[in-house]
Structure formats: structure tokens, C-alpha cells
Design an enzyme around this catalytic site. Structure first.
Site, PDB file in Angstrom:
ATOM      1  N   GLU A 183       4.698   8.824   8.116  1.00 39.51           N
ATOM      2  CA  GLU A 183       5.321   9.947   7.247  1.00 39.51           C
ATOM      3  C   GLU A 183       4.189  10.111   6.213  1.00 39.51           C
ATOM      4  OE1 GLU A 183       6.279  11.575   4.176  1.00 39.51           O
ATOM      5  OE2 GLU A 183       7.625  10.045   3.175  1.00 39.51           O
ATOM      6  N   GLU A 227      -2.229  19.341  -0.873  1.00 41.76           N
ATOM      7  CA  GLU A 227      -1.444  18.310  -1.684  1.00 41.76           C
ATOM      8  C   GLU A 227      -2.248  17.835  -2.760  1.00 41.76           C
ATOM      9  OE1 GLU A 227       1.991  15.150  -0.322  1.00 41.76           O
ATOM     10  OE2 GLU A 227      -0.117  14.648   0.088  1.00 41.76           O
ATOM     11  N   CYS A 273       6.073  12.974  -1.784  1.00 48.36           N
ATOM     12  CA  CYS A 273       5.552  13.572  -0.719  1.00 48.36           C
ATOM     13  C   CYS A 273       6.147  14.899  -0.273  1.00 48.36           C
ATOM     14  CB  CYS A 273       5.555  12.833   0.476  1.00 48.36           C
ATOM     15  SG  CYS A 273       7.144  12.042   0.789  1.00 48.36           S
ATOM     16  N   LYS A 292       2.752  -4.691   3.655  1.00 43.74           N
ATOM     17  CA  LYS A 292       1.453  -4.519   2.750  1.00 43.74           C
ATOM     18  C   LYS A 292       1.950  -3.608   1.790  1.00 43.74           C
ATOM     19  CE  LYS A 292      -2.195  -2.139   2.064  1.00 43.74           C
ATOM     20  NZ  LYS A 292      -2.265  -2.278   0.529  1.00 43.74           N
TER      21      LYS A 292
END
Length: 495
Positions: free
Chosen positions: A253, A386, A287, A178
């Protein structure tokens, strides 16, 4: 406008059973780029059942590794044959500059080649294990985990697909992929390339759709044995909870807030180059972005000045224009999130050195200037959370111990970098930094041969390298009794 009215299920292009679709936009000007079929729960069930049949009754898991490798290499060749077309699609879908997209497509092809080599090695994978009892002989083999569900993010659309699809196929798994609803187009092209390469029906199924619909249905489906996810910490936490109900194999992750330590003996020009590459590459939507820069106090003012000067020289614009090195953020929602983080950082007392607003003349797209903050309070969101945008925080430090403490003071532990002319110091810090990836005198280089993943709340497991293949394999022991003597525990001789 592009029309993508089909899902790829069981080797066929099928319309979504609901007939619904979603829109995909070009982030450079917010124009409608594509209309894409939206998978729902019924489509997910159809795809998982197809993958289940392909794994349980099909040939793919039972082929030799060398035979699977041949298909993976044809997929790599198919990606390379369409590299220009795929790079252009990635720019229009994601917004990244064309040179970055070209790099990504080449990396995706290389990933399939790398896992083709590992797949071929599985033919000779059985390993004998010496035992302390000569009556027994034992070996260990690795077998595919089964049906894998992969949910990938929008920042590297085709490359993130390759990181999951290539090792899963190499291992002999069947997969349902997906892609993000923001950037689904190259994953659909990958489905066609894999089909043309001779991948059997049902082994790879691609379902564009909303995370709340297709993504949730996929990770909750009882026919899925393994979930591989790359994305945000909150979504990863929800996936982990869903997997726990049926004790599914998972690899996650997740986010990062990676530090970059720069000592005063570093070359200032090299430091500025790597700092910018570590945070402005892919518009900071990475990331592992080294978004927290720690600079030894003696170098701090000069480095800040040079970083500000060079950041303001970066050409911003449509990724298809020559010389552009910073494109738009991926969506209106991401632009709003980054803008809010910048405003909050200013309100919390961080010093804005440069950037911090959309560039003049590019108001139609979702652009943001390269943004540098200094003297950032250590307890504010700008330093700790983040942002996923072209925003870097720079703070001074006074000693090696101080730098190490500041670097490790984070809930995340994906990556870290250290720069110094003293390589012994770099190596010492590399072993004490709490991160799954450490770069010395650089930031962000990534190779298919090396493990990728983090510690703490940055995730579970590793991708890439042999460790990425292990994600999709189960280890089995096979032990046999070879002695001619009766075991004679219950049935005694002569009784």
C-alpha cells in the site's frame, strides 16, 4: 524520558544483541521522548526463526478459527482497557491531536474484533466444487500463508499495526512486525497486550529498528513467506525487488495524490468541510489525502474564499491541548520535506492563498500552517507528487470530461472523491475514476469491512475486509477419485 530497552521475540522481552538503541522525539517540542532498543540483522534472524517454529511446529495455525478468534477478541478488549493510555502515547509519539488518537485506538480494537469474526468463519470454509466428471470429488480450502513480515508507517502507528496483525493472526500466520523508527511505542504495547491475551510465543514478534537495518533484513530473510508493507513508493519498489528474488507473496500500500472533484451544484459549506477533513486530518500525513481539489469554475472563487477563511481558523498546537485540530508534523525531516515542497510550488508559479509557513509561537516543534494553493501548474511537483503534509492544491475545471481527465492524470490511483447534488453523475464518475477507493459527497471515511488499496503505482493487493484476510491465506484444491472403476491408463485389466 521513556525507556524501551527491549524487543519482543518468541514471547520474551529481549535486549538487542548489538546493545544499540535509537531516540524517539516528541514532535510538538522536539524533546527526547524515548530511547528504544534497535533491532539488527541478528535480532531479525532470531525473530524470524521464532515465527518459523511457531508456524511449522506450533499450535496456532492448527487451532480452529473460533479458538483464534477468542484470542483476537481478548486483544481487542486489552486495547480498549488501555485506550486512554494508548491515545496519550500516540499523541506524544506521533503528534496527532488527542481526538484523532482516540479515534485511532478505537478503530484498532474494532479491527481485531472484525477479524475475530472472520477467523471464526474459517472453520466452515471448505467449499465443494462441482465437476464435469462424476468420478471425482473436489473441494477448495484456504490455509495460512506462513510467516509474514509486516513493515508499517508512522502516520497511524497502532492502527496500521492492527490492519496487518489482526488478519494475519486470524488466518493462522505467524508474524514479525517492524514499526517505524519514528513511532515505535504503541506497537511495543501491542506486543504486551497480545501476550497477555494468550497469544502463543513466536506468533507475534515486534522489532523496532531502522529501516535500513531491521527492515531490509526482514524483507530479505529466506524464512519469510509473505511481506506486507505500507509506506512510500520508493521503499515499496525496493521491497518488491527483494521479494522477486525468492518470489515471495507481497502486498503493498503505497503513495497517493488523490483528487476531489466538486461540482457547482454542491453545498459550499459541506464542500469546504470535506475538503478540510480530506487534507488537514492527521496533518495531511495520510496516503489517501484528497490533496488535489478540482472545482467547477462557477463555484471556484467562492469556494477558494471560504476554504481560505476556514483553514485559517483551525487551531494549531500540541495535540494534548483542548480544541487543537492540527498538530505538528511527525519529524524534523518531514517538516523540511513539506517546507521544501511549498517553496518549490511558489517558485513554480502556484498561487499561495493562505498558510505556507510555521505558525508564530510554535517554533520549537515541527508545525506547519494549513496551506492552500490555487491555480497550480499541472506539470509542477506540487500538483503531481505526494507531499504528505497539510497542503492542498485547488484548480478549476469546465466540464465533467475535463474533471475526469484532470483527476485521472496521475501516476497514483489510491483514492478519489466526487461531490455533487446530482447522484447519478456521482455514480457515473465513481466508475470512471481510476482509483481503488471512491468517496461520494465525503472524503476519507474508512471501515474495516471494506477493501483498502489502490491501482497504478499506489500498490498491489487490498487490506481490510475479507480481502485483507485473503492477503494471509493460500488457496488449495483437494481432489479425490471416487469411482470403483480402475483408471486403467497404464495397467490394463487382465494384462
Amino acid at each position: 524520558m521513556l525507556e524501551r530497552p527491549y524487543l519482543f521475540i518468541d514471547g520474551q522481552w529481549l535486549a538487542a544483541q548489538s546493545g544499540e538503541h535509537f531516540d524517539v522525539f516528541d514532535p510538538s517540542d522536539a524533546s527526547l521522548l524515548a530511547r528504544v532498543a534497535a533491532a539488527g540483522r541478528a535480532d531479525v534472524d532470531l525473530a524470524v526463526r521464532a515465527a518459523r517454529r511457531a508456524f511449522d511446529a506450533g499450535d496456532w495455525p492448527r487451532l480452529g478459527g473460533r479458538q483464534r478468534a477468542a484470542v483476537l477478541r481478548r486483544i481487542a478488549d486489552g486495547i480498549r482497557a488501555r485506550q486512554d493510555e494508548l491515545a496519550l502515547l500516540e499523541v506524544r509519539d506521533n503528534g496527532k491531536p488527542l481526538p484523532e488518537a482516540q479515534w485511532d485506538i478505537a478503530d484498532a480494537a474494532g479491527c481485531f474484533d472484525f477479524y475475530a469474526d472472520l477467523a471464526a468463519g474459517l472453520d466452515d470454509d471448505e467449499r465443494a466444487v462441482p465437476l464435469g466428471d462424476a468420478r471425482f470429488r473436489a473441494s477448495v480450502v484456504r490455509e495460512p500463508v506462513g510467516v509474514a513480515a509486516a513493515v508499517i508507517p508512522w502516520n497511524y502507528p497502532l492502527l496500521m499495526a492492527a490492519w496487518k496483525v489482526a488478519p494475519a493472526l486470524a488466518a493462522g500466520c505467524a508474524m514479525v512486525l517492524k514499526p517505524s523508527e519514528l513511532t515505535p511505542l504503541s506497537a511495543l504495547e501491542l506486543a504486551g497486550i497480545a501476550n497477555d491475551a494468550g497469544l502463543p510465543p513466536g506468533v507475534l514478534n515486534v522489532l523496532p529498528g531502522l529501516g535500513s537495518e531491521a527492515g531490509a533484513a526482514l524483507v530479505e530473510h529466506p524464512g519469510v513467506d509473505k511481506i506486507a508493507f505500507t509506506g512510500s513508493l520508493p521503499t515499496g519498489s525496493r521491497i518488491m525487488q527483494a521479494a522477486a528474488r525468492e518470489v515471495k507473496n507481497i502486498s503493498l500500500e503505497l503513495g497517493g495524490k488523490s483528487p476531489f472533484i466538486v461540482f457547482a451544484d454542491s453545498d459550499i459549506e459541506a464542500a469546504v468541510e470535506w475538503i478540510m477533513f480530506g487534507i488537514f486530518w492527521n496533518q495531511g500525513q495520510v496516503c489517501s489525502a484528497t490533496s488535489r481539489v478540482l472545482v467547477e469554475r462557477a463555484l471556484y472563487p467562492d469556494l477558494l474564499q471560504r476554504l481560505s477563511e476556514e483553514a485559517q481558523k483551525i487551531r494549531i498546537g500540541n495535540g494534548l491541548e483542548d480544541g487543537v485540530l492540527l498538530g505538528p508534523l511527525v519529524s524534523a525531516g518531514q517538516h523540511a520535506k513539506v517546507s521544501a515542497a511549498i517553496a518549490q510550488g511558489i517558485a513554480d508559479g502556484a498561487r499561495l492563498v493562505c498558510g505556507g509557513k510555521p505558525p508564530a509561537g510554535l517554533e520549537q516543534g515541527w508545525f506547519m500552517q494549513p496551506t492552500v494553493f490555487a491555480d497550480v501548474p499541472l506539470d509542477c511537483a506540487l500538483w503531481r507528487e505526494e507531499i504528505f503534509g497539510p497542503v492542498v492544491c485547488v484548480n478549476p475545471f469546465d466540464s465533467e470530461a475535463d474533471a475526469l481527465h484532470l483527476a485521472n492524470d496521475s501516476e497514483f490511483g489510491l483514492a478519489a472523491a466526487v461531490m455533487s447534488a446530482d447522484l447519478e453523475r456521482c455514480e457515473r464518475l465513481a466508475r470512471r475514476l481510476q482509483a481503488g477507493i471512491v468517496w461520494i459527497n465525503c472524503s476519507q471515511p474508512t471501515f474495516s469491512e471494506l477493501p483498502w488499496g489502490g491501482v497504478k503505482r499506489s500498490g498491489i493487493g487490498r487490506e481490510l475486509g475479507e480481502w485483507g484476510l485473503d492477503n494471509y491465506l493460500e488457496t488449495k484444491q483437494i481432489t479425490r477419485y471416487e469411482s470403483r472403476e480402475s483408471w486403467a491408463w497404464y495397467l490394463k485389466p487382465g494384462c
